[in-house]
Motif scaffolding. Structure first.
Motif, PDB file in Angstrom:
ATOM      1  N   UNK A 326       0.942  -1.200   0.133  1.00 20.36           N
ATOM      2  CA  UNK A 326      -0.101   0.014  -0.074  1.00 20.36           C
ATOM      3  C   UNK A 326       0.832   1.132   0.034  1.00 20.36           C
ATOM      4  N   UNK A 327       0.201   2.410  -0.460  1.00 17.85           N
ATOM      5  CA  UNK A 327       0.805   3.736  -0.253  1.00 17.85           C
ATOM      6  C   UNK A 327       0.488   4.250   1.367  1.00 17.85           C
ATOM      7  N   UNK A 328       1.253   5.014   1.898  1.00 20.28           N
ATOM      8  CA  UNK A 328       1.234   5.190   3.173  1.00 20.28           C
ATOM      9  C   UNK A 328       0.072   5.440   3.820  1.00 20.28           C
ATOM     10  N   UNK A 329      -0.750   6.491   2.941  1.00 19.66           N
ATOM     11  CA  UNK A 329      -2.322   6.708   3.447  1.00 19.66           C
ATOM     12  C   UNK A 329      -3.267   7.069   2.028  1.00 19.66           C
ATOM     13  N   UNK A 330      -4.363   7.502   2.371  1.00 22.68           N
ATOM     14  CA  UNK A 330      -5.149   7.850   1.347  1.00 22.68           C
ATOM     15  C   UNK A 330      -5.064   8.883   0.516  1.00 22.68           C
ATOM     16  N   UNK A 331      -4.528   9.987   1.489  1.00 25.77           N
ATOM     17  CA  UNK A 331      -4.049  11.155   0.706  1.00 25.77           C
ATOM     18  C   UNK A 331      -3.003  11.109  -0.242  1.00 25.77           C
ATOM     19  N   UNK A 332      -2.063  10.308   0.241  1.00 23.26           N
ATOM     20  CA  UNK A 332      -1.009  10.276  -0.921  1.00 23.26           C
ATOM     21  C   UNK A 332      -1.285   9.227  -2.073  1.00 23.26           C
ATOM     22  N   UNK A 333      -2.247   8.216  -1.758  1.00 20.27           N
ATOM     23  CA  UNK A 333      -2.790   7.487  -2.843  1.00 20.27           C
ATOM     24  C   UNK A 333      -3.614   8.384  -3.918  1.00 20.27           C
ATOM     25  N   UNK A 334      -4.113   9.294  -3.601  1.00 20.68           N
ATOM     26  CA  UNK A 334      -5.088  10.129  -4.258  1.00 20.68           C
ATOM     27  C   UNK A 334      -4.334  10.994  -4.880  1.00 20.68           C
ATOM     28  N   UNK A 335      -3.315  11.543  -4.187  1.00 15.80           N
ATOM     29  CA  UNK A 335      -2.318  12.730  -4.862  1.00 15.80           C
ATOM     30  C   UNK A 335      -1.442  12.041  -6.340  1.00 15.80           C
ATOM     31  N   UNK A 336      -0.977  10.666  -5.864  1.00 14.94           N
ATOM     32  CA  UNK A 336      -0.505   9.973  -6.947  1.00 14.94           C
ATOM     33  C   UNK A 336      -1.421   9.746  -8.238  1.00 14.94           C
ATOM     34  N   UNK A 337      -2.535   9.336  -8.205  1.00 19.60           N
ATOM     35  CA  UNK A 337      -3.564   9.136  -9.152  1.00 19.60           C
ATOM     36  C   UNK A 337      -3.958  10.534  -9.653  1.00 19.60           C
ATOM     37  N   UNK A 338      -3.944  11.453  -8.871  1.00 21.10           N
ATOM     38  CA  UNK A 338      -4.206  12.909  -9.386  1.00 21.10           C
ATOM     39  C   UNK A 338      -3.143  13.377 -10.295  1.00 21.10           C
ATOM     40  N   UNK A 339      -1.805  13.112 -10.126  1.00 20.13           N
ATOM     41  CA  UNK A 339      -0.582  13.415 -11.008  1.00 20.13           C
ATOM     42  C   UNK A 339      -0.996  12.521 -12.187  1.00 20.13           C
ATOM     43  N   UNK A 340      -0.977  11.487 -12.077  1.00 18.84           N
ATOM     44  CA  UNK A 340      -1.477  10.548 -13.357  1.00 18.84           C
ATOM     45  C   UNK A 340      -2.597  11.150 -14.183  1.00 18.84           C
ATOM     46  N   UNK A 341      -3.649  11.392 -13.576  1.00 23.05           N
ATOM     47  CA  UNK A 341      -4.936  11.802 -14.669  1.00 23.05           C
ATOM     48  C   UNK A 341      -4.766  12.987 -15.089  1.00 23.05           C
TER      49      UNK A 341
END
Length: 484
Positions: A326-341
């Motif tokens: 997993x990524x460390x938390x949901x905030x970081x997960x959503x940040x990564x996906x936001x950069x990709x999108x």
């Protein structure tokens, strides 16, 4: 009881003994959200008291015979060996590490302790020439109290690589781990040195929020601040330390480049690129964040890298055989996906991945990338590999250096060509025919530009420079004659 039994540390922090705290934080497993325990949090007032106590304890510790200090470091290394499995379990569950990464991190930790055990007896000065009829000497003395602020991604080693040399050289330490990994990045170190025989009051474990971080920087007794983390936070710490005339050693972010030269073995290059981008879900300052591939190989390399990415399973490393946790938390997960999108919206194409899977993110490859896209410009801290082509060595050097960071660069292919490129780029580390992620206790570690203040970790010379002060001493056979 196990070595890390929560009965010792639950709801407590370490400051001249384990102290109960009215402030607590749950220890959460990022893969599942499960509750693993509760750590006690320190306050700014707790830090002030700890700093005073540390300064008192430091004087006796600095006066301790070098071999006695070395013995504590050697015993700490032995304890890491004896309790390696239990410590690795915490790295898997609390930090989201896959098992191989956790085992590797524990191995680095014991190596760090054994390497630092040589520091107490390392030469601590030099004899200088003098125009006067006297002896002239320069000696290194402990800085005093050192604050260590450590991150969540490699919580054990990124705290220990400052804690161990600082202690070995006769300093006391205030350790502030990231609250998200306060056990594997804090309790583990406190328990190791407690059992290794470190005197009470020399090491203080002070988990907490930004106010605690500010306090460990501003405490008057603190002379050196060693910070590993993001560049924005590092800038703020460096600014504050500068105003207080304290040394700040800053190991910050990176957007590291892997250059694939013409004629390189594409299969091996793709394997190196996948490791560099996807190890620990890309949550490493040295992660390969930019793949710069010669135009003659870019299509073949991209296809090979995408195949590697598609084959890497994502899941819970404590319960499944996975390559990415997993990524460390949901905030970081959503940040990564936001950069990709956002990058896809700007014209990039997803060759592999690009999806959230539970608490993790699929290994991702982006093509059609331009240098102004977020996936190219930003430190993503996630498993994303953007690919860009180059045609000449001059262009490759320009692309590598067109970045605010300067931490690590890997160059794959002909060694002679790689050497010419290495001489043209700005980076704290260059690895020829290796990817960008590498660390050894005896090697100096650091970056340039926005990646930090240079090599302030690793190796005897860097450690002595980081955690001691220089004192000039002169000696005459008789009292000197003066004109007054």
């Amino acid at each position: 009881m196990t070595f890390l039994d929560s009965a010792v540390w639950a709801g407590k922090f370490l400051s001249d003994g384990w102290e109960d705290s009215p402030r607590e934080r749950p220890v959460v497993e990022p893969a599942t959200g499960d509750h693993l325990g509760t750590v006690g949090l320190a306050s700014a007032d707790d830090v002030k008291r700890a700093a005073v106590r540390a300064a008192e304890a430091q004087r006796a510790w600095a006066a301790t015979a070098p071999q006695a200090r070395a013995a504590v470091l050697r015993r700490a290394g032995e304890l890491f060996t004896e309790h390696a499995a239990e410590i690795a379990d915490w790295l898997v569950r609390e930090a989201g590490s896959v098992r191989s990464k956790a085992d590797f991190e524990v191995g680095l930790a014991l190596g760090e302790c054994f390497e630092c055990a040589a520091l107490p007896t390392h030469p601590q000065g030099e004899v200088l020439t003098s125009e006067e009829a006297r002896w002239s000497l320069a000696r290194r003395r402990p800085a005093g109290v050192v604050s260590v602020i450590a991150p969540f991604n490699f919580p054990l080693i990124l705290g220990l690589r400052s804690v161990a040399p600082a202690l070995a050289l006769g300093n006391a330490v205030l350790l502030k781990p990231d609250p998200r990994t306060a056990v594997s990045g804090g309790v583990v170190l406190a328990r190791i040195f407690e059992e290794a025989g470190l005197p009470a009051g020399v090491l203080h474990l002070l988990p907490g929020d930004g106010a605690v971080g500010q306090a460990v920087v501003e405490a008057p007794e603190v002379r050196v601040v060693s910070f590993t983390g993001s560049t924005p936070v590092g800038r703020a710490i460096g600014e504050r330390a500068g105003r207080l005339l304290k040394r700040a050693h800053l190991e910050l972010g990176g957007n590291n480049a892997l250059v694939v030269l013409p004629g390189a073995d594409v299969a091996k290059a793709a394997s190196a690129g996948a490791f560099g981008s996807y190890l620990h879900q890309g949550q490493i300052c040295m992660t390969t964040g930019r793949h710069i591939v010669h135009e003659s190989l870019v299509e073949e390399y991209t296809a090979a890298l995408a195949a590697k990415a598609e084959a890497l399973p994502v899941g819970d490393p404590a319960r499944e055989e996975v390559a990415l946790g997993p990524l460390i938390d949901r905030r970081q997960l959503e940040r990564v996906h936001g950069i990709v999108t956002d990058s896809v919206a700007a014209g990039a194409r997803v060759a592999a991945g690009g999806e959230i899977v539970g608490a993790g993110y699929r290994a991702t490859v982006l093509t059609g990338v331009s240098t102004d896209m977020p996936a190219w410009r930003e430190e993503i801290f996630g498993p994303v590999a953007p690919v860009l082509s180059f045609s000449t060595l001059e262009e490759a050097a320009r692309i590598v250096d067109d970045c605010e960071y300067g931490l690590s660069v890997g160059i794959l292919g002909d060694v002679g060509t790689a050497m010419k490129l290495a001489d043209r780029i700005e980076s704290g580390k260059v690895h020829i025919n290796e990817q960008t992620v590498a660390d050894e206790p005896q090697a100096p570690f650091g970056g340039v530009k926005a990646s930090g203040t240079g090599s302030r970790f690793g190796g005897a010379s860097a450690n002595v420079e980081a955690f001691t002060e220089t004192q000039w001493i002169t000696v005459r056979p008789d009292i000197a004659d003066y004109p007054f």
